[in-house]
Design a protein around this motif. Sequence first.
Motif, PDB file in Angstrom:
ATOM      1  N   UNK A 125       0.812  -1.209   0.000  1.00  8.67           N
ATOM      2  CA  UNK A 125       0.000   0.000   0.000  1.00  8.67           C
ATOM      3  C   UNK A 125       0.841   1.252   0.000  1.00  8.67           C
ATOM      4  N   UNK A 126       0.326   2.293  -0.595  1.00  7.88           N
ATOM      5  CA  UNK A 126       1.005   3.585  -0.653  1.00  7.88           C
ATOM      6  C   UNK A 126       0.193   4.678   0.046  1.00  7.88           C
ATOM      7  N   UNK A 127      -0.789   4.282   0.842  1.00 12.44           N
ATOM      8  CA  UNK A 127      -1.551   5.258   1.599  1.00 12.44           C
ATOM      9  C   UNK A 127      -2.480   6.109   0.755  1.00 12.44           C
ATOM     10  N   UNK A 128      -2.971   5.564  -0.330  1.00 14.69           N
ATOM     11  CA  UNK A 128      -3.842   6.333  -1.234  1.00 14.69           C
ATOM     12  C   UNK A 128      -5.151   6.686  -0.547  1.00 14.69           C
ATOM     13  N   UNK A 129      -5.535   7.950  -0.635  1.00 17.57           N
ATOM     14  CA  UNK A 129      -6.795   8.427  -0.054  1.00 17.57           C
ATOM     15  C   UNK A 129      -7.412   9.454  -1.000  1.00 17.57           C
ATOM     16  N   UNK A 130      -8.569   9.977  -0.615  1.00 15.30           N
ATOM     17  CA  UNK A 130      -9.199  11.054  -1.371  1.00 15.30           C
ATOM     18  C   UNK A 130      -9.834  10.619  -2.675  1.00 15.30           C
ATOM     19  N   UNK A 131     -10.147   9.327  -2.814  1.00 13.81           N
ATOM     20  CA  UNK A 131     -10.782   8.838  -4.038  1.00 13.81           C
ATOM     21  C   UNK A 131     -12.287   8.727  -3.818  1.00 13.81           C
ATOM     22  N   UNK A 132     -12.998   8.436  -4.883  1.00 11.63           N
ATOM     23  CA  UNK A 132     -14.456   8.335  -4.792  1.00 11.63           C
ATOM     24  C   UNK A 132     -14.910   6.977  -4.267  1.00 11.63           C
ATOM     25  N   UNK A 133     -14.216   5.905  -4.683  1.00 12.29           N
ATOM     26  CA  UNK A 133     -14.685   4.569  -4.334  1.00 12.29           C
ATOM     27  C   UNK A 133     -13.561   3.715  -3.755  1.00 12.29           C
ATOM     28  N   UNK A 164      -9.781   3.802 -12.464  1.00  8.87           N
ATOM     29  CA  UNK A 164      -8.778   3.187 -11.591  1.00  8.87           C
ATOM     30  C   UNK A 164      -8.088   4.240 -10.728  1.00  8.87           C
ATOM     31  N   UNK A 165      -7.837   5.397 -11.329  1.00 11.85           N
ATOM     32  CA  UNK A 165      -7.175   6.486 -10.602  1.00 11.85           C
ATOM     33  C   UNK A 165      -8.053   7.015  -9.472  1.00 11.85           C
ATOM     34  N   UNK A 166      -9.372   6.970  -9.665  1.00 10.93           N
ATOM     35  CA  UNK A 166     -10.314   7.524  -8.689  1.00 10.93           C
ATOM     36  C   UNK A 166     -10.869   6.445  -7.765  1.00 10.93           C
ATOM     37  N   UNK A 167     -10.147   5.348  -7.600  1.00 12.31           N
ATOM     38  CA  UNK A 167     -10.632   4.261  -6.753  1.00 12.31           C
ATOM     39  C   UNK A 167      -9.456   3.542  -6.110  1.00 12.31           C
ATOM     40  N   UNK A 168      -9.780   2.702  -5.159  1.00  9.40           N
ATOM     41  CA  UNK A 168      -8.759   1.852  -4.536  1.00  9.40           C
ATOM     42  C   UNK A 168      -9.402   0.514  -4.210  1.00  9.40           C
ATOM     43  N   UNK A 169      -8.706  -0.562  -4.562  1.00 11.09           N
ATOM     44  CA  UNK A 169      -9.159  -1.918  -4.261  1.00 11.09           C
ATOM     45  C   UNK A 169      -8.328  -2.432  -3.089  1.00 11.09           C
ATOM     46  N   UNK A 170      -9.011  -2.889  -2.034  1.00  5.65           N
ATOM     47  CA  UNK A 170      -8.331  -3.343  -0.821  1.00  5.65           C
ATOM     48  C   UNK A 170      -8.604  -4.826  -0.625  1.00  5.65           C
ATOM     49  N   UNK A 171      -7.547  -5.618  -0.650  1.00  5.93           N
ATOM     50  CA  UNK A 171      -7.658  -7.053  -0.387  1.00  5.93           C
ATOM     51  C   UNK A 171      -7.236  -7.291   1.056  1.00  5.93           C
ATOM     52  N   UNK A 172      -8.165  -7.813   1.848  1.00  8.35           N
ATOM     53  CA  UNK A 172      -7.881  -8.086   3.254  1.00  8.35           C
ATOM     54  C   UNK A 172      -7.690  -9.594   3.438  1.00  8.35           C
ATOM     55  N   UNK A 173      -6.473  -9.997   3.796  1.00  8.37           N
ATOM     56  CA  UNK A 173      -6.191 -11.415   4.031  1.00  8.37           C
ATOM     57  C   UNK A 173      -6.555 -11.715   5.485  1.00  8.37           C
ATOM     58  N   UNK A 174      -7.713 -12.343   5.650  1.00  4.01           N
ATOM     59  CA  UNK A 174      -8.242 -12.610   6.991  1.00  4.01           C
ATOM     60  C   UNK A 174      -7.968 -14.061   7.362  1.00  4.01           C
ATOM     61  N   UNK A 175      -6.711 -14.435   7.317  1.00 10.95           N
ATOM     62  CA  UNK A 175      -6.317 -15.817   7.544  1.00 10.95           C
ATOM     63  C   UNK A 175      -4.977 -15.840   8.263  1.00 10.95           C
ATOM     64  N   UNK A 176      -4.878 -16.668   9.277  1.00 11.69           N
ATOM     65  CA  UNK A 176      -3.637 -16.734  10.059  1.00 11.69           C
ATOM     66  C   UNK A 176      -2.562 -17.579   9.380  1.00 11.69           C
ATOM     67  N   UNK A 177      -2.903 -18.213   8.262  1.00  9.74           N
ATOM     68  CA  UNK A 177      -1.948 -19.034   7.520  1.00  9.74           C
ATOM     69  C   UNK A 177      -0.966 -18.130   6.781  1.00  9.74           C
ATOM     70  N   UNK A 178       0.279 -18.104   7.248  1.00  6.44           N
ATOM     71  CA  UNK A 178       1.296 -17.241   6.652  1.00  6.44           C
ATOM     72  C   UNK A 178       1.584 -17.616   5.202  1.00  6.44           C
ATOM     73  N   UNK A 179       1.517 -18.895   4.905  1.00  5.13           N
ATOM     74  CA  UNK A 179       1.773 -19.333   3.532  1.00  5.13           C
ATOM     75  C   UNK A 179       0.725 -18.770   2.576  1.00  5.13           C
ATOM     76  N   UNK A 180      -0.504 -18.711   3.048  1.00  3.01           N
ATOM     77  CA  UNK A 180      -1.560 -18.158   2.186  1.00  3.01           C
ATOM     78  C   UNK A 180      -1.340 -16.662   1.964  1.00  3.01           C
ATOM     79  N   UNK A 201      -4.109  -0.597  -5.601  1.00  2.00           N
ATOM     80  CA  UNK A 201      -4.387  -1.936  -5.073  1.00  2.00           C
ATOM     81  C   UNK A 201      -3.566  -2.138  -3.809  1.00  2.00           C
ATOM     82  N   UNK A 202      -4.245  -2.436  -2.724  1.00  2.00           N
ATOM     83  CA  UNK A 202      -3.581  -2.630  -1.432  1.00  2.00           C
ATOM     84  C   UNK A 202      -3.877  -4.026  -0.899  1.00  2.00           C
ATOM     85  N   UNK A 203      -2.970  -4.504  -0.057  1.00  2.00           N
ATOM     86  CA  UNK A 203      -3.169  -5.768   0.650  1.00  2.00           C
ATOM     87  C   UNK A 203      -2.933  -5.526   2.128  1.00  2.00           C
ATOM     88  N   UNK A 204      -3.911  -5.902   2.939  1.00  2.00           N
ATOM     89  CA  UNK A 204      -3.750  -5.787   4.385  1.00  2.00           C
ATOM     90  C   UNK A 204      -3.934  -7.170   5.007  1.00  2.00           C
TER      91      UNK A 204
END
Length: 374
Positions: A125-133, A164-180, A201-204
């Motif tokens: 992630x690069x801390x993108x904010x201020x977008x519409x969606x 794409x410029x006016x949005x951000x997609x956030x993938x949240x890995x909600x799994x304790x499996x480090x390999x995943x 595109x961010x991954x948390x």
Amino acid sequence: MRTKQVNLLITLVAVALFSFSCFCIYRITQTNNRLINCRNHILEFKENMLHLRNKTEKNSQEMMKVLNRIKYEITKRENLSGNLVAQKADILNKNETVSNTFEDLKFFFPHIRKEGRIYPDVIIGKGKTGVSFALGISTVNRGNYSYLKQTLTSVVSRMTLSEEKDSIVIVSVADSNEDYLHSVVKMITRKFKRQVRSGSLEVISIPAFLYSSMLNAKHLAEASQKLASWRIKQVLDFCILMLYAQPKAKYYLQLEDDIIAKEMYFTKITDFVGNISSNNWFFIEFSMLGFIGKLFRSEDLTHFVRFFLMFYKEKPIDWLLNDIFQVKVCDTGEDLGNCIKRKKQIRIRYKPSLFQHVGIHSSFPGKEQYEKKI
């Protein structure tokens, strides 16, 4: 006799004059040599002084260059330091708000009250904010089956560059499996390089301690307990993702990791939202199935999350979404028909659906689902 004496005298005078002349010539020659030597010393001294002056000027120029370079570096560092301080202050201010929002979790979950700052781990992630969606996708390990790559490909490829410029997609890995987690990061950094570089595109990753002691449903039979724990965790996954996404965009769209976005879905969403005449809507459904395709105003997310957390052990999140209408819209003892009419006014449904459910193998181990038309 007299003539001899005169000649002798003349001879003596001539010798004397010659000797004097020789002496004078010697002295003059010696003096000239000294003058020449003196002049040579003077010229040498002058040359040395000139060389020294040139060397001094050169050293002075070099010194000035060094001083100017030092001055430039100092100014640059001061400016950079000032910018970093300003950026850090700005980030701290933003994160303070986010952190305060996450602090609400401590009210509902006593076991995390001793923890410090509660916040997901930002993997990409690069801390993108201020977008519409902001588009949120929660993902967990499904064993040998994965639909995430297919989902992300449809979601990002069916946006225009300006969308794409006016949005951000956030993938949240909600799994304790480090390999995943590592496999998701590897896939995204290879497949979606442009989106990662631009910050679109961010991954948390959600820290495991947030789930400790939350998932217990001991009053149920073992099979029912596993299903209840899975549903409880799913509610928490969505809530944490919502809180993370809230300060980034004006609107938040909830998706899942096993759907396909239809052609021009994003353009249709933005056009539909922009053309709604009434501003009195609660949320918009771009899919009828479950919690997929639900669009919220980001400013309302905190209220939704608080309601979900109050009853997260009681019902799945899409059922809780129906219940919040009952609480917000319907008065006690009111005629059900009147309540339903008002619900239709603030719960807007877009048709046809913009998302197709494709995941047969559920995130709940062993469960298969064939409901695709949404």
